[in-house]
Design a protein around this motif. Sequence first.
Motif, short mmCIF file in Angstrom:
data_model
loop_
_atom_site.label_atom_id
_atom_site.label_comp_id
_atom_site.label_asym_id
_atom_site.label_seq_id
_atom_site.Cartn_x
_atom_site.Cartn_y
_atom_site.Cartn_z
N GLU A 20 7.32 -6.00 -4.50
CA GLU A 20 7.29 -7.33 -5.10
C GLU A 20 6.38 -7.31 -6.33
N TRP A 21 6.85 -7.94 -7.38
CA TRP A 21 6.00 -8.06 -8.56
C TRP A 21 5.88 -9.53 -8.95
N GLN A 80 2.59 -0.95 -14.21
CA GLN A 80 1.96 -1.02 -12.88
C GLN A 80 3.01 -0.86 -11.78
N LEU A 81 4.14 -1.50 -11.99
CA LEU A 81 5.20 -1.45 -11.00
C LEU A 81 5.76 -0.04 -10.86
N PRO A 113 -0.14 -8.71 -6.88
CA PRO A 113 -1.10 -8.40 -7.93
C PRO A 113 -0.48 -7.58 -9.06
N VAL A 114 0.78 -7.19 -8.92
CA VAL A 114 1.45 -6.33 -9.89
C VAL A 114 2.30 -7.19 -10.81
N SER A 115 1.99 -7.19 -12.09
CA SER A 115 2.73 -8.04 -13.03
C SER A 115 3.35 -7.27 -14.19
N ASP A 145 3.17 -4.53 -2.11
CA ASP A 145 2.72 -4.70 -3.50
C ASP A 145 1.38 -4.01 -3.74
N ASP A 146 0.98 -3.14 -2.79
CA ASP A 146 -0.32 -2.50 -2.88
C ASP A 146 -0.28 -1.22 -2.05
N VAL A 147 -0.86 -0.15 -2.57
CA VAL A 147 -0.90 1.11 -1.83
C VAL A 147 -1.62 0.94 -0.50
#
Length: 404
Positions: free
Chosen positions: A148-149, A174-175, A168-170, A124-126
């Motif tokens: 995961e979002w 962003q996704l 942290p992606v909602s 969920d993060d680079v």
Amino acid sequence: MSEHTFDPQGDKARYDRATADLDAPLAVVDLRAFDANADDLVRRARGKPVRVASKSVRCRALLERVLRREGFAGVLSYTLAESLWLARSGFADVLVAYPSADRAGFAELAADPALAAAVTVMVDDVAQLDLIDAARAGGREEIRVCLEWDTALRRLGGRVRFGARRSPVSEPAQLAELARSVVRRPGFRLVGLMAYESHVAGVGDAVAGRPVFSRAVRVMQATARRELVVRRAQAVRAVRGVAPDLEFVNGGGTGSVQHTVAEKAVTEVAAGSGLYVPRLFDNYRSFTGRPAALFALPVVRRPGTGVVTVLGGGYPASGAAGRDRLPVPHLPVGLRLDPQEGAGEVQTPLLGPAADELLVGDKVWFRHAKAGELCERFEALRLIDGDRVVDTVPTYRGEGHTFL
């Protein structure tokens, strides 16, 4: 809904007969209840595959048993080390439910074609992609990735939140940007999307003795489901715009199966606690399961009228500390924890009229608050069919593994 009617005298008699030659403490799984619960999950999934959550089972033999049943496909694991072990044991489709910082595990995954084909990691993060790249140690295998979002319901400009703090992606935009980061990066393949609505799947809406709270939960969950249908569809469209060959969209949990599968964007649901049905899952209106996983503790003291003491029992469940995280005496009916002592590490006093019928050496049967965590306390599960132990199988702990 299960057709099972709780028969306390009959169930206690069966379990006592089955384990008459075995000393407590011990843990059992009632196979008829386990299979009935599996059937109920499949019924509620209405044709969409159920990915079994291994965190809630923690026993290879029972994972294999449920995956042989029609309607189940794949494992939702909880650590990378567990996933690699399961894949080496023959499980062909293992999705890691949480991001990992297991550098040694990533090096192994990137170096082994069979493992890389069987295991999908969560991102969920680079920064997690950077960690995997740094851990490859020369391994060239393509890493399967699931995004995961966050599904949390937010109100008052985000100041009020319902749902676990996960990704942290909602937002769909962003996704989509995260999806592009995966697709652009050599050595990774985007194959899935996961969203776990904990505030719907993991919060009971019919808590005994709390009618006002239960009504508030039902209102919150109805609102969350309406909002999630729209936002999840938008999220899936955003990701498919970047990766049109997405293999799966996973959602839900035991408490929300029938609601999650109604969303067209979802291709599979996850569930695991619904197989054992721990006591926290008594608090749902939408389904009724059969308690399948139990543990027995021996009576070792009779301190006075209306009280007995059993050996051990301090097996609290994870989460915010409270009485709902404690195990509860299940059989015989009519016992309760002493509020001054609760469930103790080395002894647990039990109060109630049923205590006067128990003798030193008798078994008291308990239910854990959550599902698979019980298996961290026992090396083996005795599998009961009717009133016989038909097999003894190791838990993860019994196979020498404590993954988390």
